[in-house]
Design a protein around this motif. Sequence first.
Motif, short mmCIF file in Angstrom:
data_model
loop_
_atom_site.label_atom_id
_atom_site.label_comp_id
_atom_site.label_asym_id
_atom_site.label_seq_id
_atom_site.Cartn_x
_atom_site.Cartn_y
_atom_site.Cartn_z
N VAL A 92 0.86 -1.19 0.00
CA VAL A 92 0.00 0.00 0.00
C VAL A 92 0.90 1.23 0.00
N TRP A 93 0.67 2.12 -0.96
CA TRP A 93 1.42 3.37 -1.03
C TRP A 93 0.53 4.51 -0.54
N ASP A 94 1.03 5.24 0.43
CA ASP A 94 0.28 6.36 1.00
C ASP A 94 0.52 7.61 0.15
N LEU A 95 -0.49 7.98 -0.61
CA LEU A 95 -0.43 9.21 -1.40
C LEU A 95 -1.54 10.17 -0.98
N SER A 96 -1.96 10.07 0.28
CA SER A 96 -3.11 10.84 0.74
C SER A 96 -2.87 12.34 0.69
N GLU A 97 -1.69 12.79 1.09
CA GLU A 97 -1.44 14.23 1.07
C GLU A 97 -1.40 14.77 -0.35
N ARG A 98 -0.75 14.03 -1.25
CA ARG A 98 -0.68 14.46 -2.65
C ARG A 98 -2.08 14.45 -3.28
N PHE A 99 -2.87 13.43 -2.97
CA PHE A 99 -4.22 13.33 -3.51
C PHE A 99 -5.08 14.50 -3.02
N HIS A 100 -4.97 14.80 -1.75
CA HIS A 100 -5.79 15.89 -1.21
C HIS A 100 -5.43 17.22 -1.86
N THR A 101 -4.13 17.46 -2.04
CA THR A 101 -3.69 18.73 -2.62
C THR A 101 -4.03 18.83 -4.10
N ASP A 102 -3.70 17.78 -4.86
CA ASP A 102 -3.80 17.86 -6.31
C ASP A 102 -5.18 17.54 -6.87
N VAL A 103 -5.98 16.79 -6.12
CA VAL A 103 -7.28 16.38 -6.64
C VAL A 103 -8.43 17.00 -5.84
N VAL A 104 -8.44 16.78 -4.53
CA VAL A 104 -9.56 17.26 -3.72
C VAL A 104 -9.57 18.79 -3.65
N GLU A 105 -8.42 19.39 -3.37
CA GLU A 105 -8.35 20.85 -3.30
C GLU A 105 -8.65 21.47 -4.67
N ASP A 106 -8.16 20.85 -5.74
CA ASP A 106 -8.44 21.34 -7.08
C ASP A 106 -9.93 21.28 -7.37
N PHE A 107 -10.58 20.20 -6.94
CA PHE A 107 -12.03 20.04 -7.11
C PHE A 107 -12.78 21.17 -6.42
N MET A 108 -12.40 21.46 -5.18
CA MET A 108 -13.07 22.52 -4.43
C MET A 108 -12.82 23.89 -5.05
N ASP A 109 -11.58 24.17 -5.40
CA ASP A 109 -11.23 25.47 -5.97
C ASP A 109 -11.94 25.71 -7.29
N THR A 110 -12.05 24.67 -8.11
CA THR A 110 -12.68 24.81 -9.42
C THR A 110 -14.16 25.09 -9.29
N TYR A 111 -14.84 24.37 -8.39
CA TYR A 111 -16.26 24.64 -8.17
C TYR A 111 -16.47 26.02 -7.57
N ALA A 112 -15.59 26.43 -6.66
CA ALA A 112 -15.70 27.75 -6.04
C ALA A 112 -15.57 28.86 -7.07
N ALA A 113 -14.85 28.57 -8.17
CA ALA A 113 -14.68 29.55 -9.24
C ALA A 113 -15.82 29.52 -10.24
N GLY A 114 -16.86 28.73 -9.96
CA GLY A 114 -18.00 28.66 -10.86
C GLY A 114 -17.80 27.76 -12.05
N GLN A 115 -16.81 26.86 -11.97
CA GLN A 115 -16.51 25.95 -13.07
C GLN A 115 -16.83 24.52 -12.66
N THR A 116 -16.67 23.59 -13.63
CA THR A 116 -17.01 22.19 -13.39
C THR A 116 -15.79 21.31 -13.63
N PRO A 117 -15.18 20.78 -12.58
CA PRO A 117 -13.97 19.97 -12.74
C PRO A 117 -14.27 18.51 -13.05
N ASN A 118 -13.22 17.81 -13.48
CA ASN A 118 -13.30 16.36 -13.63
C ASN A 118 -12.20 15.76 -12.75
N PRO A 119 -12.53 15.36 -11.52
CA PRO A 119 -11.49 14.88 -10.59
C PRO A 119 -10.82 13.59 -11.03
N CYS A 120 -11.52 12.73 -11.78
CA CYS A 120 -10.90 11.48 -12.24
C CYS A 120 -9.78 11.77 -13.23
#
Length: 383
Positions: A70-98
């Motif tokens: 098991v490789w722990d990539l939780s911090e990288r995932f949260h920064t690059d995917v989850v935070e990007d998802f939130m920021d994009t929606y907050a900007a009125g846009q529609t992201p694709n997290p996958c």
Amino acid sequence: MRVVAAMSGGVDSAVAAARAKEAGHDVTGIHLALSRNPKSYRSGARGCCTIEDANDARRAADVIGIPFYVWDLSERFHTDVVEDFMDTYAAGQTPNPCLRCNEKIKFAAVLDRALALGFDAVATGHYATVVHTEAGVELHRAVDGAKDQSYVLGVLDEAQLRHSLFPLGDTPKTQVRREAAERGLLVADKPDSHDICFVADGDNAGWLREKLGDRAPNTGGEIRDETTGEVLGHHEGTFGFTIGQRKGLRLGRPAPDGRPRYVLDIEPVSGTVTVGPRERLAVDRITGDRLRWCGPALPAGTILDGPDVTVQLRAHGAEHRAVVRVGENTLDIELLDLAEGIAPGQAAVVYDGSRVVGSATITATRRATSATGGPDSPVEPTW
């Protein structure tokens, strides 16, 4: 070759790992821990991110007979995917997290680590095909068009494709499930995952409302009719909407003609959501940035306008015939087949036949000529 097989806990990645081993590669299975507390994202065995999924992946590796980590990539995932998802929606846009996860996690963080550890390639259960030619490496659609995932891989560059294996690209999904059962893999009948992996119950708006907090650009605003300018209702945040949305508007009364209304525009600063009839969703032109080429980069000034040039705008959406003009770090796409409900933040993936040419993140759209014959203004910045 020494191969890392990314095993999500689903049937596709398990069969891909088994095929990689059967092909004679020295295979090591890995499962990505994308959250320090998996239940903080979601629960239930649904394809990735849960404890159950990690256990399913480990059991599959045991059956296949390969080492498993098991490789722990939780911090990288949260920064690059989850935070990007939130920021994009907050900007009125529609992201694709996958798509962003493939770009930043599976074929950047994982591949970089694998190469650093002396592995030669990463194998996944994606439905796509890598073709090696004298001119270089190409990414193509999968044989099973209904399961094709080349769209979400359109962010991979040529260097990443050289180290990528997609063992399922030539196989229909029904055959993959039969093969999994024949191999004794318990995930043979496990349902596919369709929801965003880190949204526990599929309620994107509720999740965003909870997570964004003070970071949201507004906590409410008006829902206006585009034609009359009338205020039809109020909402609790623009992040709860996306272009083309019909359900969940809670307007309380139908349009005068009785037809449903759709979200046409989102203005995150003022908090205004504009709605109108479906025909106003039609788009005939798109611009994008953040270009990613699945092969050699095309120089500015290149025009792609052959009979097989198409653009796909959603993960399982239709192909649209198009003329694509390459600018300085931008794409200008003229759609010969109109598209509906296209939102900034989504990805536009360009194809030449079955080959993926590259992708861009949509920054602006222009509505098609109105029924009265006059040109419409763009949904986003002026062309």
